[in-house]
Design a protein around this motif. Structure first.
Motif, PDB file in Angstrom:
ATOM      1  N   ALA A   1       6.807  -3.495  -1.702  1.00  0.00           N
ATOM      2  CA  ALA A   1       6.233  -2.761  -2.746  1.00  0.00           C
ATOM      3  C   ALA A   1       5.152  -1.924  -2.276  1.00  0.00           C
ATOM      4  O   ALA A   1       4.925  -0.779  -2.874  1.00  0.00           O
ATOM      5  CB  ALA A   1       5.816  -3.780  -4.052  1.00  0.00           C
ATOM      6  N   ALA A   2       4.322  -2.506  -1.222  1.00  0.00           N
ATOM      7  CA  ALA A   2       3.180  -1.886  -0.691  1.00  0.00           C
ATOM      8  C   ALA A   2       3.717  -0.306  -0.034  1.00  0.00           C
ATOM      9  O   ALA A   2       2.918   0.585  -0.412  1.00  0.00           O
ATOM     10  CB  ALA A   2       2.593  -2.596   0.369  1.00  0.00           C
ATOM     11  N   SER A   3       4.823  -0.583   0.460  1.00  0.00           N
ATOM     12  CA  SER A   3       5.154   0.963   1.211  1.00  0.00           C
ATOM     13  C   SER A   3       5.881   1.716   0.163  1.00  0.00           C
ATOM     14  O   SER A   3       5.901   2.828   0.201  1.00  0.00           O
ATOM     15  CB  SER A   3       5.991   0.698   2.479  1.00  0.00           C
ATOM     16  OG  SER A   3       7.437   0.095   1.820  1.00  0.00           O
TER      17      SER A   3
ATOM     18  N   THR B   1       3.475 -11.232  -8.662  1.00  0.00           N
ATOM     19  CA  THR B   1       3.468 -12.702  -7.808  1.00  0.00           C
ATOM     20  C   THR B   1       3.556 -13.563  -8.577  1.00  0.00           C
ATOM     21  O   THR B   1       4.214 -14.651  -8.465  1.00  0.00           O
ATOM     22  CB  THR B   1       2.347 -12.634  -6.541  1.00  0.00           C
ATOM     23  OG1 THR B   1       2.528 -11.598  -5.924  1.00  0.00           O
ATOM     24  CG2 THR B   1       2.151 -13.956  -6.085  1.00  0.00           C
TER      25      THR B   1
ATOM     26  N   ASN C   1       7.325  -8.347  -2.485  1.00  0.00           N
ATOM     27  CA  ASN C   1       5.888  -7.963  -2.714  1.00  0.00           C
ATOM     28  C   ASN C   1       5.387  -7.282  -1.368  1.00  0.00           C
ATOM     29  O   ASN C   1       4.569  -6.423  -1.636  1.00  0.00           O
ATOM     30  CB  ASN C   1       5.142  -9.399  -2.594  1.00  0.00           C
ATOM     31  CG  ASN C   1       3.622  -8.976  -3.488  1.00  0.00           C
ATOM     32  OD1 ASN C   1       3.403  -8.080  -3.623  1.00  0.00           O
ATOM     33  ND2 ASN C   1       3.017 -10.414  -3.678  1.00  0.00           N
ATOM     34  N   SER C   2       5.993  -7.613  -0.266  1.00  0.00           N
ATOM     35  CA  SER C   2       5.265  -6.876   0.920  1.00  0.00           C
ATOM     36  C   SER C   2       5.777  -5.311   1.110  1.00  0.00           C
ATOM     37  O   SER C   2       5.293  -4.446   1.354  1.00  0.00           O
ATOM     38  CB  SER C   2       5.994  -7.753   2.051  1.00  0.00           C
ATOM     39  OG  SER C   2       7.153  -7.702   2.279  1.00  0.00           O
TER      40      SER C   2
ATOM     41  N   GLN D   1       5.062   2.003  -3.394  1.00  0.00           N
ATOM     42  CA  GLN D   1       4.266   2.520  -4.317  1.00  0.00           C
ATOM     43  C   GLN D   1       3.364   3.660  -3.580  1.00  0.00           C
ATOM     44  O   GLN D   1       2.899   3.639  -2.688  1.00  0.00           O
ATOM     45  CB  GLN D   1       3.111   1.356  -4.350  1.00  0.00           C
ATOM     46  CG  GLN D   1       2.168   1.339  -5.697  1.00  0.00           C
ATOM     47  CD  GLN D   1       1.262   0.124  -5.917  1.00  0.00           C
ATOM     48  OE1 GLN D   1       1.396  -0.721  -5.396  1.00  0.00           O
ATOM     49  NE2 GLN D   1       0.644   0.287  -6.904  1.00  0.00           N
ATOM     50  N   THR D   2       3.062   4.608  -4.534  1.00  0.00           N
ATOM     51  CA  THR D   2       2.655   5.864  -4.357  1.00  0.00           C
ATOM     52  C   THR D   2       1.416   5.922  -5.096  1.00  0.00           C
ATOM     53  O   THR D   2       1.571   5.568  -6.242  1.00  0.00           O
ATOM     54  CB  THR D   2       3.384   7.122  -4.096  1.00  0.00           C
ATOM     55  OG1 THR D   2       4.068   7.174  -5.324  1.00  0.00           O
ATOM     56  CG2 THR D   2       4.476   6.940  -2.993  1.00  0.00           C
TER      57      THR D   2
ATOM     58  N   ILE E   1       4.904  -1.551 -11.215  1.00  0.00           N
ATOM     59  CA  ILE E   1       4.373  -0.448 -10.296  1.00  0.00           C
ATOM     60  C   ILE E   1       3.918   0.886 -11.331  1.00  0.00           C
ATOM     61  O   ILE E   1       2.730   1.429 -11.239  1.00  0.00           O
ATOM     62  CB  ILE E   1       5.263   0.057  -9.353  1.00  0.00           C
ATOM     63  CG1 ILE E   1       5.049  -1.111  -8.042  1.00  0.00           C
ATOM     64  CG2 ILE E   1       4.506   1.506  -8.363  1.00  0.00           C
ATOM     65  CD1 ILE E   1       6.149  -0.719  -6.817  1.00  0.00           C
TER      66      ILE E   1
ATOM     67  N   ALA F   1      -2.692  -3.217 -10.538  1.00  0.00           N
ATOM     68  CA  ALA F   1      -2.431  -4.396  -9.902  1.00  0.00           C
ATOM     69  C   ALA F   1      -1.014  -4.937  -9.963  1.00  0.00           C
ATOM     70  O   ALA F   1      -1.000  -6.306 -10.197  1.00  0.00           O
ATOM     71  CB  ALA F   1      -3.454  -5.624  -9.868  1.00  0.00           C
TER      72      ALA F   1
ATOM     73  N   ARG G   1       1.400  -5.756  -7.890  1.00  0.00           N
ATOM     74  CA  ARG G   1       1.913  -6.822  -7.117  1.00  0.00           C
ATOM     75  C   ARG G   1       1.115  -8.168  -7.230  1.00  0.00           C
ATOM     76  O   ARG G   1       2.067  -9.197  -7.386  1.00  0.00           O
ATOM     77  CB  ARG G   1       1.473  -6.285  -5.590  1.00  0.00           C
ATOM     78  CG  ARG G   1       2.185  -5.262  -5.332  1.00  0.00           C
ATOM     79  CD  ARG G   1       1.757  -4.719  -3.788  1.00  0.00           C
ATOM     80  NE  ARG G   1       1.814  -5.722  -2.711  1.00  0.00           N
ATOM     81  CZ  ARG G   1       1.232  -5.592  -1.647  1.00  0.00           C
ATOM     82  NH1 ARG G   1       0.288  -4.778  -1.318  1.00  0.00           N
ATOM     83  NH2 ARG G   1       1.440  -6.514  -0.810  1.00  0.00           N
ATOM     84  N   GLN G   2       0.112  -8.207  -7.866  1.00  0.00           N
ATOM     85  CA  GLN G   2      -0.456  -9.462  -8.285  1.00  0.00           C
ATOM     86  C   GLN G   2       0.260  -9.881  -9.514  1.00  0.00           C
ATOM     87  O   GLN G   2       0.516 -11.126  -9.462  1.00  0.00           O
ATOM     88  CB  GLN G   2      -1.988  -9.435  -8.822  1.00  0.00           C
ATOM     89  CG  GLN G   2      -2.722 -10.528  -9.065  1.00  0.00           C
ATOM     90  CD  GLN G   2      -4.322 -10.253  -9.229  1.00  0.00           C
ATOM     91  OE1 GLN G   2      -4.550  -9.101  -9.341  1.00  0.00           O
ATOM     92  NE2 GLN G   2      -4.897 -11.428  -9.276  1.00  0.00           N
TER      93      GLN G   2
END
Length: 170
Positions: A140-142, A94, A137-138, A144-145, A83, A88, A90-91
């Motif tokens: 990380a979206a919350s 994965t 991965n899911s 990540q800032t 991050i 990218a 998360r890509q």
């Protein structure tokens, strides 16, 4: 203002990410135990220890569960680093995790032990790897800032040209 100041910079809510990573470690450890229980108790396949050890096995069951949790914490560290460092994240995470999981699945299949034990271990490793990958991965979206210039103290200090006490006439 320099060009660097105008660029959005990635950030991470470390508390949220690592709390999620710790929860993922618990899930991975429990998944290892459930996989071993199913393999030994339901399918009657020896995993990690000889059949004589019983459904719960021996210290190897605990070790397998702890190593699964450790894998989740290492994956959390990887996500944190990605991050902060790459586009990218998360890509990339994965792809790295899918390949690491593939190694964990193929490795037991190369051993010279019973086929049932090889397959059971490979399936447990696959379940653990997929769980760690999808959960982190899911979340990380919350976690990540994006730090934008001028947000939360990043703005350069501005000087006021008027002496104190001078007001504009409107």
């Amino acid at each position: 203002m320099t060009d660097y100041d105008a660029v959005e910079r990635p950030g991470v809510n470390a508390g949220r990410l690592w709390a999620s990573g710790l929860a993922t470690a618990v899930v991975a450890a429990l998944l290892a135990v459930v996989g071993i229980l199913i393999a030994r108790g339901v399918v009657d396949v020896a995993v990690l220890a000889p059949k004589g050890e019983g459904v719960w096995g021996n210290a190897n069951t605990f070790t397998y569960a702890m190593l699964s949790g450790l894998a989740a914490l290492l994956a959390t560290g990887l996500m944190h680093l990605l991050i902060l460092a790459v586009a990218a994240p998360r890509q990339f995470f994965t792809w790295i995790m899918v390949l690491a999981t593939l190694i964990a699945v193929v490795l037991p299949l190369t051993l010279t032990v019973e086929t049932g034990g090889k397959v059971a271990t490979a399936v447990i490793n696959l379940a653990i790897g997929l769980a760690i990958t999808t959960i982190l991965n899911s979340v990380a979206a919350s976690a990540q800032t994006i730090r934008r210039p001028g947000a939360r103290g990043d703005a350069p200090t501005r000087q006021w040209d008027q002496p104190p006490g001078t007001y504009y006439d409107s």
